[in-house]
Design an enzyme around this catalytic site. Structure first.
Site, PDB file in Angstrom:
ATOM      1  CE  LYS A 195      -0.673   5.591  -4.640  1.00  0.00           C
ATOM      2  NZ  LYS A 195      -0.260   5.544  -3.260  1.00  0.00           N
TER       3      LYS A 195
HETATM    4  N1  GLU Z   1       0.916   7.259  -0.272  1.00  0.00           N
HETATM    5  C1  GLU Z   1       0.233   6.825   0.900  1.00  0.00           C
HETATM    6  C2  GLU Z   1      -0.613   5.596   0.625  1.00  0.00           C
HETATM    7  O1  GLU Z   1      -0.381   4.887  -0.306  1.00  0.00           O
HETATM    8  C3  GLU Z   1      -0.541   7.936   1.573  1.00  0.00           C
HETATM    9  C4  GLU Z   1      -1.623   8.561   0.795  1.00  0.00           C
HETATM   10  C5  GLU Z   1      -2.171   9.815   1.466  1.00  0.00           C
HETATM   11  O2  GLU Z   1      -1.815  10.083   2.583  1.00  0.00           O
HETATM   12  O3  GLU Z   1      -2.945  10.477   0.797  1.00  0.00           O
HETATM   13  O4  GLU Z   1      -1.492   5.256   1.368  1.00  0.00           O
END
Ligand code: GLU
Length: 431
Positions: A120
C-alpha cells in the site's frame, strides 16, 4: 506447533490516541495466529513490513510556487507473488498507515487465493486542494520516485482513497515512457481506454453486496426483509447499496462526509449520484428521508450495517451502542481491535474487509492478466468469474467458522495464514 503470540500483541494504543492501522493489523495477526498451527518464526516474519519506500518530492503548484510532499510505498510480503495494493492521496497518510494497510492486502490476496502479496502506498496531500494538472504532475513525479520499486512482476499499484482510474493511467504513462515500452500491467484500475478492466470500478462494492447476500442467507435473513445502513457513498458504498437495492434489500440510510439521510421505508439509491459523479450528493439531495449525523447512522437499529467510508469508525466508544445485527466491512479497517472484541462479546458477526471488499483486488487481478496477456474480457465474464471467486472465498472462510467456531475475521485470517505459511515453508529462508 501453535504460535502463542497473542500476549505479544503489544502496540497497545495509549489513551486518547486512536489505534493506527498497523497496531490494529498486528493485534489481529497475533490473535488469529493463536488459532492456527503455524511456525512462530513465520508469524514473526509476517509482523514486519519487508520494505517501506519513503520519498520527499517537489510539486510545482499552478501559481508557480513549489511545495515539498512526502510519499510512501509499503511492501509487506511477496511470498505468493508480486506486491499488490492501492495508492491513496489523503492528508492523513503515514508510514504506519501504509504498513498496516499493506499487511491487510497480503491477507486479502491470500483469502482470495490470488498470486499476489500485499502493498500500500500514498502521498500526504489533500487531493481536494489540487487542480487536475497539479494531480497529474504529482502522480508523474511520484511514479518516477518509486519507479524502481514497482513493475508488473514486482509491485502493482491500484486506486484507493483520493486516487482514481485517471491517476492510474498517468502512472502507466509515466512508467511506460521511462521504460520505453507500453506496460499496461504496471497498474490496475486504469481507464478502460488504456486497458482498464470492465467492471473494475464497481467491483469492491459488488463483492460487498455478494458477501452481504451470502451472510444474510447464512443467518437466515430474507434479503427482501433486510434493512441496511451504508456509511459512505463513494465507489464501494454506492455500488454495494445499489446492488443490494436491486436484489430486494431495504437500504434505509446512506451518507457522505457531511452527514446521512435516513428513511425507515427505504431510499431509492439509484436516484442519488455517487461521490465520483457528484461529491457530497447525499446530503445535498432534497426530499430523501431525514438528515441525521454520520455517528447516528452507525447506531441505527438495522439488520446490516455496512461502514464503507474510512477506517476506525467503529471504536470502543460506540461499539456498545451499535444496534445492527450484523456488520459487513466495506472500507478497509473500519473496526478497531477493541471494537472488534466488543462485537465478538455481543455476538454481532463482523464480516471482515479482507473478504467483503476483496472484489476490488480480484478484478485487479483479472485486469493484470488481461494486461500481461494482451487480452480483453467482457463484463459478463468479469461478473461470472468474480461471483465464482467470491463464493469460493466465502466457502473457505465459512468452513473455518463452522468447524472451529471462530469469529469471521479470525476465520478469514486463518484461511490466509495457512496459505501464506505454506508458501513460506515451501520456499524456506534464503540463503
Ligand atoms: N485499494 C483496493 C483495496 O484496498 C484495491 C487494491 C488493488 O486492486 O490492488 O483492496
Amino acid at each position: 506447533m501453535t504460535a502463542n503470540v497473542a500476549e505479544e500483541a503489544g502496540d497497545e494504543p495509549t489513551e486518547n490516541e486512536p489505534e493506527t492501522a498497523l497496531e490494529t493489523a498486528r493485534r489481529q495477526l497475533a490473535r488469529a495466529s493463536s488459532h492456527v498451527d503455524i511456525d512462530p518464526a513465520v508469524v514473526d516474519r509476517l509482523k514486519q513490513t519487508r520494505k517501506i519506500h519513503e520519498v520527499t518530492m517537489p510539486l510545482r503548484r499552478d501559481d508557480g510556487s513549489v511545495e515539498m510532499l512526502t510519499g510512501f510505498r509499503a511492501q509487506h510480503d511477496s511470498v505468493r507473488g508480486p506486491y499488490k495494493g492501492g495508492l491513496r492521496y489523503h492528508p492523513e497518510v503515514s508510514r504506519e498507515e501504509c504498513a498496516g494497510l499493506a499487511m491487510w492486502m497480503t491477507w486479502k490476496c491470500a483469502v482470495m487465493d490470488l498470486p499476489f502479496g500485499g502493498a500500500k502506498g500514498g502521498v500526504v496531500v489533500d487531493p481536494k486542494q489540487l487542480s487536475s494538472s497539479e494531480k497529474e504532475r504529482l502522480t508523474r513525479r511520484f511514479t518516477q520516485e518509486i519507479r524502481s520499486a514497482i513493475g508488473p512482476t514486482k509491485d502493482i499499484p491500484a486506486p484507493d482513497m483520493g486516487t482514481d482510474p485517471q491517476t492510474m493511467a498517468w502512472i502507466m504513462d509515466a512508467y511506460s515512457m521511462q521504460e520505453d515500452e507500453t506496460i499496461p500491467g504496471v497498474v490496475t484500475g486504469k481507464l478502460p481506454a488504456v486497458g482498464g478492466s470492465p467492471g473494475r470500478e464497481e467491483s469492491p462494492g459488488r463483492s460487498v453486496a455478494i458477501i452481504t447476500r451470502e451472510a444474510c442467507d447464512y443467518y437466515d435473513y430474507d434479503l427482501e426483509e433486510t434493512s441496511v445502513a451504508v456509511q459512505g457513498f463513494g465507489s464501494v458504498g454506492a455500488n454495494a447499496a445499489r446492488l443490494l437495492h436491486e436484489w430486494g434489500a431495504n437500504i434505509v440510510a446512506v451518507s457522505d462526509v457531511n452527514g446521512a439521510r435516513y428513511d425507515e421505508s427505504g431510499i431509492d439509491v439509484d436516484e442519488i449520484p455517487s461521490h465520483d459523479t457528484e461529491p457530497e450528493a447525499v446530503t445535498a439531495a432534497t426530499g430523501v428521508g431525514t438528515k441525521i449525523p454520520n455517528a447516528e447512522l452507525l447506531e441505527l437499529d438495522v439488520d446490516v450495517l455496512i461502514p464503507a467510508a474510512i477506517g476506525n469508525v467503529l471504536t470502543e466508544d460506540n461499539a456498545n451502542d451499535v444496534k445492527a445485527d450484523m456488520i459487513v466491512e466495506g472500507a478497509n479497517g473500519p473496526t478497531t481491535f477493541a471494537a472488534g472484541a466488543i462485537f465478538n462479546e455481543r455476538d454481532i458477526p463482523v464480516i471482515p474487509d479482507i473478504l467483503a471488499n476483496a472484489g476490488g483486488v480480484t478484478v485487479s487481478y483479472y485486469e493484470w492478466l488481461q494486461g500481461v496477456n494482451r487480452r480483453k474480457w467482457s463484463l459478463e465474464r468479469v461478473h461470472r468469474e468474480l461471483e465464482g471467486d467470491m463464493l469460493a472465498a466465502w466457502e473457505s472462510v465459512k468452513d473455518e467458522v463452522d468447524e472451529r467456531d471462530l469469529a469471521w475475521r479470525d476465520a478469514a485470517y486463518v484461511v490466509a495464514l495457512k496459505r501464506i505459511a505454506a508458501a513460506h515453508e515451501a520456499r524456506g529462508v534464503w540463503p
